[in-house]
Design a protein around this motif. Sequence first.
Motif, PDB file in Angstrom:
ATOM      1  N   ASP A 184      33.829  -9.698 -17.746  1.00 34.65           N
ATOM      2  CA  ASP A 184      34.633  -9.036 -16.722  1.00 34.65           C
ATOM      3  C   ASP A 184      33.775  -8.174 -15.805  1.00 34.65           C
ATOM      4  OD1 ASP A 184      37.003 -10.124 -17.655  1.00 34.65           O
ATOM      5  OD2 ASP A 184      37.337  -8.490 -19.079  1.00 34.65           O
ATOM      6  N   GLN A 185      32.742  -7.571 -16.352  1.00 38.74           N
ATOM      7  CA  GLN A 185      31.909  -6.657 -15.573  1.00 38.74           C
ATOM      8  C   GLN A 185      30.963  -7.446 -14.675  1.00 38.74           C
ATOM      9  OE1 GLN A 185      30.333  -3.429 -17.755  1.00 38.74           O
ATOM     10  NE2 GLN A 185      28.764  -2.885 -16.250  1.00 38.74           N
ATOM     11  N   PRO A 186      31.014  -7.223 -13.364  1.00 34.68           N
ATOM     12  CA  PRO A 186      30.137  -7.981 -12.467  1.00 34.68           C
ATOM     13  C   PRO A 186      28.669  -7.614 -12.671  1.00 34.68           C
ATOM     14  CG  PRO A 186      31.282  -6.245 -11.264  1.00 34.68           C
ATOM     15  CD  PRO A 186      31.883  -6.273 -12.637  1.00 34.68           C
ATOM     16  N   ASN A 187      27.807  -8.608 -12.523  1.00 33.14           N
ATOM     17  CA  ASN A 187      26.354  -8.407 -12.598  1.00 33.14           C
ATOM     18  C   ASN A 187      25.937  -7.755 -13.916  1.00 33.14           C
ATOM     19  OD1 ASN A 187      24.055  -9.067 -11.098  1.00 33.14           O
ATOM     20  ND2 ASN A 187      23.785  -6.975 -10.398  1.00 33.14           N
ATOM     21  N   VAL A 188      26.606  -8.121 -15.002  1.00 29.38           N
ATOM     22  CA  VAL A 188      26.386  -7.443 -16.276  1.00 29.38           C
ATOM     23  C   VAL A 188      24.976  -7.696 -16.814  1.00 29.38           C
ATOM     24  CG1 VAL A 188      27.289  -9.341 -17.690  1.00 29.38           C
ATOM     25  CG2 VAL A 188      27.428  -6.974 -18.534  1.00 29.38           C
ATOM     26  N   ALA A 215       0.837  -1.196   0.000  1.00 24.31           N
ATOM     27  CA  ALA A 215       0.000   0.000   0.000  1.00 24.31           C
ATOM     28  C   ALA A 215       0.876   1.252   0.000  1.00 24.31           C
ATOM     29  CB  ALA A 215      -0.924  -0.008   1.214  1.00 24.31           C
ATOM     30  N   GLY A 216       0.750   2.047  -1.060  1.00 31.04           N
ATOM     31  CA  GLY A 216       1.552   3.253  -1.175  1.00 31.04           C
ATOM     32  C   GLY A 216       3.009   3.001  -1.491  1.00 31.04           C
ATOM     33  N   ARG A 217       3.337   1.785  -1.920  1.00 31.62           N
ATOM     34  CA  ARG A 217       4.724   1.422  -2.188  1.00 31.62           C
ATOM     35  C   ARG A 217       4.851   0.853  -3.597  1.00 31.62           C
ATOM     36  NH1 ARG A 217       6.357  -2.544   2.547  1.00 31.62           N
ATOM     37  NH2 ARG A 217       8.472  -1.702   2.339  1.00 31.62           N
ATOM     38  N   THR A 218       6.100   0.719  -4.039  1.00 28.94           N
ATOM     39  CA  THR A 218       6.389   0.219  -5.383  1.00 28.94           C
ATOM     40  C   THR A 218       7.353  -0.956  -5.293  1.00 28.94           C
ATOM     41  OG1 THR A 218       6.063   2.393  -6.388  1.00 28.94           O
ATOM     42  CG2 THR A 218       7.346   0.804  -7.644  1.00 28.94           C
ATOM     43  N   ALA A 219       7.078  -1.980  -6.074  1.00 29.01           N
ATOM     44  CA  ALA A 219       7.964  -3.136  -6.186  1.00 29.01           C
ATOM     45  C   ALA A 219       8.436  -3.252  -7.627  1.00 29.01           C
ATOM     46  CB  ALA A 219       7.250  -4.407  -5.761  1.00 29.01           C
ATOM     47  N   VAL A 220       9.655  -3.716  -7.812  1.00 33.21           N
ATOM     48  CA  VAL A 220      10.224  -3.904  -9.148  1.00 33.21           C
ATOM     49  C   VAL A 220      10.717  -5.338  -9.258  1.00 33.21           C
ATOM     50  CG1 VAL A 220      11.974  -3.178 -10.807  1.00 33.21           C
ATOM     51  CG2 VAL A 220      10.913  -1.483  -9.302  1.00 33.21           C
ATOM     52  N   LEU A 221      10.262  -6.028 -10.298  1.00 29.55           N
ATOM     53  CA  LEU A 221      10.647  -7.411 -10.551  1.00 29.55           C
ATOM     54  C   LEU A 221      11.519  -7.459 -11.800  1.00 29.55           C
ATOM     55  CD1 LEU A 221      10.267 -10.466  -9.861  1.00 29.55           C
ATOM     56  CD2 LEU A 221       8.292 -10.428 -11.412  1.00 29.55           C
ATOM     57  N   ARG A 222      12.661  -8.114 -11.686  1.00 25.52           N
ATOM     58  CA  ARG A 222      13.572  -8.286 -12.823  1.00 25.52           C
ATOM     59  C   ARG A 222      13.940  -9.756 -12.949  1.00 25.52           C
ATOM     60  NH1 ARG A 222      15.606  -3.825  -9.949  1.00 25.52           N
ATOM     61  NH2 ARG A 222      15.559  -1.832 -11.098  1.00 25.52           N
ATOM     62  N   LEU A 223      14.153 -10.191 -14.184  1.00 25.44           N
ATOM     63  CA  LEU A 223      14.680 -11.523 -14.465  1.00 25.44           C
ATOM     64  C   LEU A 223      15.960 -11.346 -15.260  1.00 25.44           C
ATOM     65  CD1 LEU A 223      11.704 -12.241 -13.697  1.00 25.44           C
ATOM     66  CD2 LEU A 223      11.794 -13.988 -15.488  1.00 25.44           C
ATOM     67  N   TYR A 224      17.074 -11.800 -14.702  1.00 21.14           N
ATOM     68  CA  TYR A 224      18.327 -11.709 -15.441  1.00 21.14           C
ATOM     69  C   TYR A 224      19.368 -12.652 -14.855  1.00 21.14           C
ATOM     70  CZ  TYR A 224      20.049  -8.695 -11.625  1.00 21.14           C
ATOM     71  OH  TYR A 224      20.428  -8.195 -10.392  1.00 21.14           O
ATOM     72  N   ASP A 225      20.256 -13.092 -15.725  1.00 22.49           N
ATOM     73  CA  ASP A 225      21.413 -13.882 -15.337  1.00 22.49           C
ATOM     74  C   ASP A 225      22.578 -12.915 -15.157  1.00 22.49           C
ATOM     75  OD1 ASP A 225      23.615 -15.545 -15.127  1.00 22.49           O
ATOM     76  OD2 ASP A 225      23.525 -16.242 -17.199  1.00 22.49           O
ATOM     77  N   PRO A 226      23.184 -12.842 -13.970  1.00 25.80           N
ATOM     78  CA  PRO A 226      24.271 -11.891 -13.759  1.00 25.80           C
ATOM     79  C   PRO A 226      25.395 -12.004 -14.773  1.00 25.80           C
ATOM     80  CG  PRO A 226      23.579 -12.839 -11.672  1.00 25.80           C
ATOM     81  CD  PRO A 226      22.868 -13.594 -12.744  1.00 25.80           C
ATOM     82  N   PHE A 227      25.630 -13.216 -15.308  1.00 22.86           N
ATOM     83  CA  PHE A 227      26.717 -13.420 -16.265  1.00 22.86           C
ATOM     84  C   PHE A 227      26.246 -13.330 -17.718  1.00 22.86           C
ATOM     85  CE2 PHE A 227      27.775 -15.805 -12.395  1.00 22.86           C
ATOM     86  CZ  PHE A 227      28.965 -15.185 -12.057  1.00 22.86           C
ATOM     87  N   PHE A 228      24.941 -13.106 -17.923  1.00 25.23           N
ATOM     88  CA  PHE A 228      24.359 -12.926 -19.258  1.00 25.23           C
ATOM     89  C   PHE A 228      24.544 -14.156 -20.136  1.00 25.23           C
ATOM     90  CE2 PHE A 228      23.787 -10.208 -23.239  1.00 25.23           C
ATOM     91  CZ  PHE A 228      22.427 -10.065 -23.033  1.00 25.23           C
TER      92      PHE A 228
END
Length: 203
Positions: A186-190, A124-137
């Motif tokens: 090389d880039q973390p969490n790309v 209530a009165g807040r926002t949630a964000v859902l993401r789907l990703y592989d950190p290594f792509f």
Amino acid sequence: MCLVSTAKAHPHVFVDARTGFIFNNDGYLEAVRISWTYDQFTTLILFESLDLDRDLDGRLSAADRAEIIAGETNWSAEYNGDVYLEVEGQEWPMGRPKNATASLENDQITVAFDLPLSQPAGLAGRTAVLRLYDPFFYYAYTILADAEKRGLPPGCQADLISFEPDAAASALQEQLAALSREDTPDQPNVGRLFSDEVVLACG
């Protein structure tokens, strides 16, 4: 799916995903609904690695579906299914998959499951964000629209914000495309840089 291009470039696995939100009777978010539809080449690999469709009828038996569900949702303790939920910018821990199903359509395997939150979240009165990703792509997820809007309680709105590459992101994607299966970016969490977002807001 072109085998040659898949073998040479990051990402290697392509997933069409759908998302949904499950609220309890008190109006708290208690789980997210996730489905993954694998590309045809990855589906073929699953058929071979799990020894599916032994009777060669082109269909999944109950035993086949059980094998897929076990292989795709019996995660190790450190794996989160490439599912990331934030509430008001803070990461919200998730549990283990429940109510999983597996199906085959157009030569592509789909796995769907509920992923409960570690504890229900009041939005209530807040926002949630859902993401789907592989950190290594290694996996590339594309969230498809519409499913995220179903079954929302009054006053809640879910919107898909699809990834749109700018010049820097496009250049980075070209660099990643040169990596082999054995290479790690090389880039973390790309993978987060290329992720779609589902933004859930409740009044």
